[in-house]
Design a protein around this motif. Structure first.
Motif, PDB file in Angstrom:
ATOM      1  N   CYS A 171      19.649  -1.481  -7.707  1.00  0.00           N
ATOM      2  CA  CYS A 171      19.407  -2.423  -7.221  1.00  0.00           C
ATOM      3  C   CYS A 171      18.003  -2.197  -6.035  1.00  0.00           C
ATOM      4  N   ALA A 172      17.557  -3.160  -5.338  1.00  0.00           N
ATOM      5  CA  ALA A 172      17.288  -3.261  -4.045  1.00  0.00           C
ATOM      6  C   ALA A 172      17.217  -3.930  -3.440  1.00  0.00           C
ATOM      7  N   ARG A 177      19.576 -13.048  -1.782  1.00  0.00           N
ATOM      8  CA  ARG A 177      20.032 -11.458  -1.927  1.00  0.00           C
ATOM      9  C   ARG A 177      20.750 -11.517  -2.769  1.00  0.00           C
ATOM     10  N   ILE A 178      20.087 -10.215  -3.603  1.00  0.00           N
ATOM     11  CA  ILE A 178      21.294  -9.585  -4.747  1.00  0.00           C
ATOM     12  C   ILE A 178      22.630  -8.680  -4.058  1.00  0.00           C
ATOM     13  N   ASN A 190      15.306  -9.075  -8.353  1.00  0.00           N
ATOM     14  CA  ASN A 190      16.439  -7.700  -8.979  1.00  0.00           C
ATOM     15  C   ASN A 190      16.566  -7.517 -10.477  1.00  0.00           C
ATOM     16  N   LEU A 191      16.922  -9.198 -10.659  1.00  0.00           N
ATOM     17  CA  LEU A 191      17.029  -9.083 -12.436  1.00  0.00           C
ATOM     18  C   LEU A 191      15.889  -8.788 -13.494  1.00  0.00           C
ATOM     19  N   ALA A 204      25.396  -9.046 -13.315  1.00  0.00           N
ATOM     20  CA  ALA A 204      23.518  -9.490 -13.169  1.00  0.00           C
ATOM     21  C   ALA A 204      23.212  -8.402 -12.989  1.00  0.00           C
ATOM     22  N   VAL A 205      23.360  -7.124 -13.285  1.00  0.00           N
ATOM     23  CA  VAL A 205      22.587  -5.919 -13.340  1.00  0.00           C
ATOM     24  C   VAL A 205      23.204  -5.293 -14.389  1.00  0.00           C
TER      25      VAL A 205
END
Ligand SMILES: Nc1ncnc2c1ncn2[C@@H]1O[C@H](COP(=O)(O)OP(=O)(O)OP(=O)(O)O)[C@@H](O)[C@H]1O
Ligand SMILES: [Mg+2]
Length: 511
Positions: A354-355, A407-408, A363-364, A419-420
């Motif tokens: 992720c960032a 923010r993630i 991020n997605l 999510a990832v």
């Protein structure tokens, strides 16, 4: 003083009164009152994102609660700073180890003290440590570098460290996720013993009902930031606990394994690389990964699995051997991974995939943002596509987030993972390399993620599943390999797999 506040042996009880934590508009913790009597073993349950970590961070002073009070041994405590918690005897053991690997256990204990002198008189400290160890119900080898200890030993040492620091109320945040089932039982057995002796009070975050029923005295359950239930273990059933967690009866998933055509997708031959320490190497003699199968790699953490993952994701150079994908040499570059439709879910996805400062939606979108029409690279960001993609994945994988623009890094651990995985499993995927995909997830999420992996397999994706969770390996794999000391030590099809035999190979004494 009554037993609820402080035991004779020194354990401290705590109580939260109306604890509330808001992040902007979002209420992560809503008027939570729980009581943890001195000398008790209390479990804290809740789905991913329920507010468990937020609650304990408020108790420990890492967050300043928006409202509410904390009583420590009956006295109101102002948690303005983590040092206040330490001074009051509250300590925390994290999911991941916090010990310095190159130092010995003894050195780790001594330097962890806030009052450790600049120049340490090791003779005196050793004597002091030895005296302390005498009073402990379990031992850990003190003179070896921590890197050589097994995961169970390290977790025991983390707990000893808290006791050595004089902490008498311990928060354990999923303490067994890196342990084998036997190690988990041993560690929790000792913890249980210490609470029974009145030495410590424990508040343990866990996703495992078995640990609650086998070791805890009482349980509190959070859902969407609210305290929705709990009670004495023995008086509350597992069904009631899971219903309180989710607000409905749990679904039982049926995971069918469909036969598919097998083609070789990836092959490793004589692949060598240095391990993290640079002192040892890993060597994979010959491993083939086929379409429509899940190839499980079992092993105790630290036996080269992480390095293997890094080799496959292009983060670690090889010193020899060959990796081929569909027959062609593969150098693990981003372009090659895209051409071959390979996807990855590394460990600790917030750090490795992720960032953290970018939004959930951004991020997605990592897989699509530079893809234009017909999958050709585009030179501008397509904001509408990014938003649409985010909505779909957030819904499909039930990611709890205040908004796609958050923010993630503000998501709970389990929600980052979802999510990832949602991102990596979208679209046509030929090969998927995953490492501990269900680490830290609540049981509903574990079930969803495993369903998705099986569905991908049934659709023909080749899946390499690296996992320390033997149950997961047994449940999902078609074939099982055991990795030990950097090599593949054992192979078996799942039909004839024997847990005991696999365990022996994991421990490094197979034959
Ligand atoms: N610093 C923060 N800023 C904004 N929102 C936050 C922050 N920390 C937590 N949250 C939100 O608060 C909610 C609760 O998060 P928390 O980390 O307490 O969950 P959890 O119960 O520990 O979940 P998990 O089992 O996944 O670890 C989540 O929706 C999360 O996104
Ligand atoms: Mg958490």
């Amino acid at each position: 003083m009554s037993r609820a506040l402080r035991t004779e042996a020194g354990a401290i009880g705590i109580e939260t009164l109306g604890m509330t934590m808001r992040f902007g508009e979002f209420t992560a913790l809503d008027d939570v009152s729980i009581t943890v009597p001195a000398g008790s073993f209390h479990a804290l349950l809740g789905e991913n994102g329920a507010g468990k970590s937020t609650l304990v961070k408020c108790i420990m002073g890492f967050y300043r609660a928006t409202a509410g009070e904390l009583l420590v041994a009956g006295q109101e405590a102002r948690m303005t700073d983590p040092r206040v918690a330490q001074a009051l005897g509250l300590g925390m053991v994290y999911q991941h180890f916090t010990l310095v690997p190159s130092l010995t256990a003894a050195e780790n204990l001594v330097i962890s003290r806030a009052d450790a002198p600049a120049v340490i008189d090791w003779r005196r400290e050793r004597a002091r440590l030895a005296a302390f160890m005498e009073t402990m119900p379990f031992k850990v080898p003190l003179e070896q570098p921590v890197s050589r200890l097994a995961a169970g030993e390290k977790q025991k040492l983390e707990i000893l460290k808290q006791l050595y620091l004089g902490n008498r109320f311990l928060i354990l945040d999923e303490p067994t996720s890196v342990l084998t089932p036997d190690e988990a039982d041993e560690v929790l057995g000792h913890v249980r013993g210490l609470t029974e002796a009145g030495e410590i009070t424990v508040l343990m975050i866990t996703h495992k009902f078995r640990e609650v029923t086998a070791f805890a005295d009482a349980v509190s359950i959070l859902r969407r930031g609210r305290h929705v239930g709990g009670g004495k273990v023995g008086e509350i059933s597992v069904e009631e606990m899971s219903r309180a967690m989710m607000g409905k009866a749990p679904e039982v998933s049926k995971r069918a394994r469909a036969g598919t055509e097998r083609r070789e997708v990836m092959r490793l031959r004589g692949v060598r690389a240095q391990d993290r320490t640079g002192l040892k190497s890993i060597e994979i003699e010959d491993v083939a990964l086929n379409s429509g199968e899940i190839l499980g790699i079992a092993g105790i953490s630290g036996n080269g699995q992480m390095e293997l993952m890094e080799v496959l994701t292009g983060q670690r150079r090889t010193m020899g051997g060959e990796i081929t994908v569909k027959g062609a040499p593969f150098g693990a570059t981003r372009a090659e991974a895209r051409t071959h439709r390979m996807r990855y879910l590394p460990e600790e996805p917030l750090r490795n995939a992720c960032a953290p400062r970018m939004s959930v939606a951004e991020n997605l979108a990592f897989r699509i943002f530079d893809e234009g029409r017909n999958g050709k690279p585009a030179f501008w960001k397509n904001d509408r596509a990014i938003a649409r993609n985010a909505t779909t994945l957030i819904e499909g994988f039930k990611v709890k987030t205040a908004s796609p623009a958050a923010r993630i890094a503000s998501l709970s651990g389990g929600n980052v993972q979802r999510a990832v995985l949602g991102r990596e499993l979208t679209g046509e995927v030929d090969a998927l390399i995953v490492s501990n995909p269900c680490f830290g997830l609540d049981f509903a999420a574990v079930s969803t993620i495993r369903d998705r992996l099986m569905a991908a397999r049934n659709a023909g994706t080749a899946i390499l599943l690296i996992s320390e969770d033997l149950d997961e390996i047994m449940e999902l794999s078609d074939r099982i390999l055991v990795m030990s000391e950097g090599q593949i030590a054992f192979e078996t099809p799942v039909e004839t797999a024997d847990i005991g035999e696999i365990g022996r190979h994991m421990a490094g004494h197979g034959e």
